[in-house]
Scaffold this active site. Structure first.
Site, PDB file in Angstrom:
ATOM      1  N   ASP A  45      33.532 -49.880 -45.193  1.00  0.00           N
ATOM      2  CA  ASP A  45      34.581 -50.337 -46.309  1.00  0.00           C
ATOM      3  C   ASP A  45      35.630 -50.413 -45.221  1.00  0.00           C
ATOM      4  O   ASP A  45      35.555 -50.755 -44.044  1.00  0.00           O
ATOM      5  CB  ASP A  45      34.920 -48.948 -47.137  1.00  0.00           C
ATOM      6  CG  ASP A  45      35.293 -47.744 -46.628  1.00  0.00           C
ATOM      7  OD1 ASP A  45      35.729 -47.785 -45.185  1.00  0.00           O
ATOM      8  OD2 ASP A  45      35.664 -46.548 -47.346  1.00  0.00           O
ATOM      9  N   SER A  88      25.533 -40.216 -38.516  1.00  0.00           N
ATOM     10  CA  SER A  88      25.841 -40.871 -39.838  1.00  0.00           C
ATOM     11  C   SER A  88      25.061 -42.232 -40.019  1.00  0.00           C
ATOM     12  O   SER A  88      25.520 -42.942 -38.948  1.00  0.00           O
ATOM     13  CB  SER A  88      27.114 -40.552 -40.375  1.00  0.00           C
ATOM     14  OG  SER A  88      27.144 -39.042 -40.341  1.00  0.00           O
ATOM     15  N   ASP A 122      35.422 -45.819 -40.612  1.00  0.00           N
ATOM     16  CA  ASP A 122      34.144 -44.931 -40.949  1.00  0.00           C
ATOM     17  C   ASP A 122      34.419 -43.797 -42.065  1.00  0.00           C
ATOM     18  O   ASP A 122      33.936 -42.731 -41.949  1.00  0.00           O
ATOM     19  CB  ASP A 122      34.004 -43.842 -39.489  1.00  0.00           C
ATOM     20  CG  ASP A 122      33.711 -44.542 -38.318  1.00  0.00           C
ATOM     21  OD1 ASP A 122      32.941 -45.655 -38.259  1.00  0.00           O
ATOM     22  OD2 ASP A 122      34.242 -44.123 -37.237  1.00  0.00           O
ATOM     23  N   LEU A 157      36.622 -54.648 -38.601  1.00  0.00           N
ATOM     24  CA  LEU A 157      36.447 -56.078 -39.458  1.00  0.00           C
ATOM     25  C   LEU A 157      37.513 -56.216 -40.461  1.00  0.00           C
ATOM     26  O   LEU A 157      38.084 -55.294 -41.089  1.00  0.00           O
ATOM     27  CB  LEU A 157      35.197 -55.984 -40.054  1.00  0.00           C
ATOM     28  CG  LEU A 157      33.840 -55.997 -39.323  1.00  0.00           C
ATOM     29  CD1 LEU A 157      32.683 -55.456 -40.163  1.00  0.00           C
ATOM     30  CD2 LEU A 157      33.571 -57.437 -38.688  1.00  0.00           C
ATOM     31  N   ASN A 206      26.716 -49.359 -41.164  1.00  0.00           N
ATOM     32  CA  ASN A 206      27.079 -48.936 -39.857  1.00  0.00           C
ATOM     33  C   ASN A 206      26.569 -47.552 -39.485  1.00  0.00           C
ATOM     34  O   ASN A 206      26.247 -46.654 -40.253  1.00  0.00           O
ATOM     35  CB  ASN A 206      28.537 -48.976 -39.725  1.00  0.00           C
ATOM     36  CG  ASN A 206      28.954 -48.957 -38.147  1.00  0.00           C
ATOM     37  OD1 ASN A 206      28.194 -49.195 -37.129  1.00  0.00           O
ATOM     38  ND2 ASN A 206      30.257 -48.438 -38.048  1.00  0.00           N
ATOM     39  N   THR A 207      26.261 -47.495 -38.180  1.00  0.00           N
ATOM     40  CA  THR A 207      25.929 -45.967 -37.695  1.00  0.00           C
ATOM     41  C   THR A 207      27.274 -45.613 -36.898  1.00  0.00           C
ATOM     42  O   THR A 207      28.193 -46.142 -36.459  1.00  0.00           O
ATOM     43  CB  THR A 207      24.817 -45.906 -36.657  1.00  0.00           C
ATOM     44  OG1 THR A 207      25.319 -46.855 -35.425  1.00  0.00           O
ATOM     45  CG2 THR A 207      23.444 -46.338 -37.299  1.00  0.00           C
ATOM     46  N   HIS A 208      27.449 -44.084 -37.007  1.00  0.00           N
ATOM     47  CA  HIS A 208      28.302 -43.527 -36.239  1.00  0.00           C
ATOM     48  C   HIS A 208      27.900 -42.041 -35.672  1.00  0.00           C
ATOM     49  O   HIS A 208      27.029 -41.341 -36.363  1.00  0.00           O
ATOM     50  CB  HIS A 208      29.468 -43.282 -37.433  1.00  0.00           C
ATOM     51  CG  HIS A 208      30.649 -42.668 -36.650  1.00  0.00           C
ATOM     52  ND1 HIS A 208      31.587 -43.220 -35.974  1.00  0.00           N
ATOM     53  CD2 HIS A 208      31.295 -41.204 -36.739  1.00  0.00           C
ATOM     54  CE1 HIS A 208      32.548 -42.447 -35.425  1.00  0.00           C
ATOM     55  NE2 HIS A 208      32.331 -41.229 -35.955  1.00  0.00           N
ATOM     56  N   ARG A 213      34.537 -53.537 -33.074  1.00  0.00           N
ATOM     57  CA  ARG A 213      35.979 -54.091 -33.502  1.00  0.00           C
ATOM     58  C   ARG A 213      35.935 -53.954 -35.137  1.00  0.00           C
ATOM     59  O   ARG A 213      35.001 -54.262 -35.670  1.00  0.00           O
ATOM     60  CB  ARG A 213      35.971 -55.453 -33.089  1.00  0.00           C
ATOM     61  CG  ARG A 213      37.145 -56.340 -33.246  1.00  0.00           C
ATOM     62  CD  ARG A 213      37.308 -57.584 -32.629  1.00  0.00           C
ATOM     63  NE  ARG A 213      37.036 -57.674 -31.210  1.00  0.00           N
ATOM     64  CZ  ARG A 213      37.945 -57.209 -30.217  1.00  0.00           C
ATOM     65  NH1 ARG A 213      39.340 -57.266 -30.919  1.00  0.00           N
ATOM     66  NH2 ARG A 213      37.852 -57.348 -28.957  1.00  0.00           N
ATOM     67  N   GLY A 236      23.018 -52.395 -27.230  1.00  0.00           N
ATOM     68  CA  GLY A 236      22.166 -52.761 -28.306  1.00  0.00           C
ATOM     69  C   GLY A 236      21.012 -51.847 -28.384  1.00  0.00           C
ATOM     70  O   GLY A 236      19.877 -52.199 -28.534  1.00  0.00           O
ATOM     71  N   SER A 237      21.086 -50.500 -28.039  1.00  0.00           N
ATOM     72  CA  SER A 237      19.896 -49.568 -28.227  1.00  0.00           C
ATOM     73  C   SER A 237      19.510 -49.380 -29.791  1.00  0.00           C
ATOM     74  O   SER A 237      18.417 -49.253 -29.966  1.00  0.00           O
ATOM     75  CB  SER A 237      20.218 -47.991 -27.609  1.00  0.00           C
ATOM     76  OG  SER A 237      21.378 -47.617 -28.159  1.00  0.00           O
TER      77      SER A 237
END
Length: 197
Positions: A140, A135, A144, A92, A106-108, A90, A12-13
């Site tokens: 969706d 990013s 990613d 979704l 979301n981050t990637h 995970r 969880g950073s």
């Protein structure tokens, strides 16, 4: 004031960065709950800030759809304006995404569409590229593949390991996430108008 539910799987950073930003009275968003698909170390950050947590273990369900339905029910109890995946590892189910998108981000750790998937940092190193990135996207049903909200290039340095590169990417990811949520709250980033870059 935007209400956020953050979903994590690990340390969880990114969550910590969001909690610290939201602790500032000037920041127009508040984390109202933190959830995970397992008992996650990142819950310690939520507890430090007095934020409620919930866990929906994947192993307790017969399949992804049933698990996703329970996770959605837990998330919806908090009446959040935005759901943030923060190291949530995970995939979704479509019903979950359909119920929340586009208010699901979301981050990637890559400059999408380059290097999607669970090993974006490792894949960038294996490809021998001179730069990768970070990013923030709308989630969706692809991997990613959602509309890009923000991204930034990050150089790959000589001698970089997966760990050293990922550590530098995480710094940028956290900043992009905090800024993107600020822009959503202020109306300068409209999720209903997002399109693929």
């Amino acid at each position: 004031m935007l209400k956020l539910v953050v979903l994590i799987s690990g340390g969880g950073s990114n969550l910590r960065a969001l909690l610290e930003a939201a602790h500032d009275v000037e920041y127009p968003a508040r984390v109202v709950a933190v959830g995970a698909d397992r008992e996650a170390d990142g819950f310690a950050h939520a507890e430090a800030f007095g934020i409620p947590t919930f866990s929906v273990p994947f192993s307790s369900f017969d399949g992804r759809e049933a698990w996703g339905d329970e996770l959605l029910a837990q998330v919806q109890q908090w009446d959040a304006d935005l759901v943030v995946l923060s190291g949530f590892m995970r995939l979704l189910p479509p019903r979950f995404v359909a119920a929340l998108s586009p208010r699901l981000i979301n981050t990637h750790p890559a400059y999408l569409p380059e290097f999607p998937g669970a090993h974006g940092v490792r894949d960038a190193l294996a490809a021998g590229v001179a730069e990768t990135g970070a990013s923030v996207i709308v989630v969706d049903n692809g991997v990613d593949s959602g509309p890009i909200l923000a991204q930034e290039r990050i150089p790959v340095l000589p001698g970089d390991s997966e760990a050293t590169l990922h550590d530098r990417i995480k710094v940028v990811e956290r900043r992009l996430l905090v800024t993107s949520i600020l822009d959503i709250a202020n109306g300068t980033l409209d999720l209903t108008e997002t399109t693929h870059a």
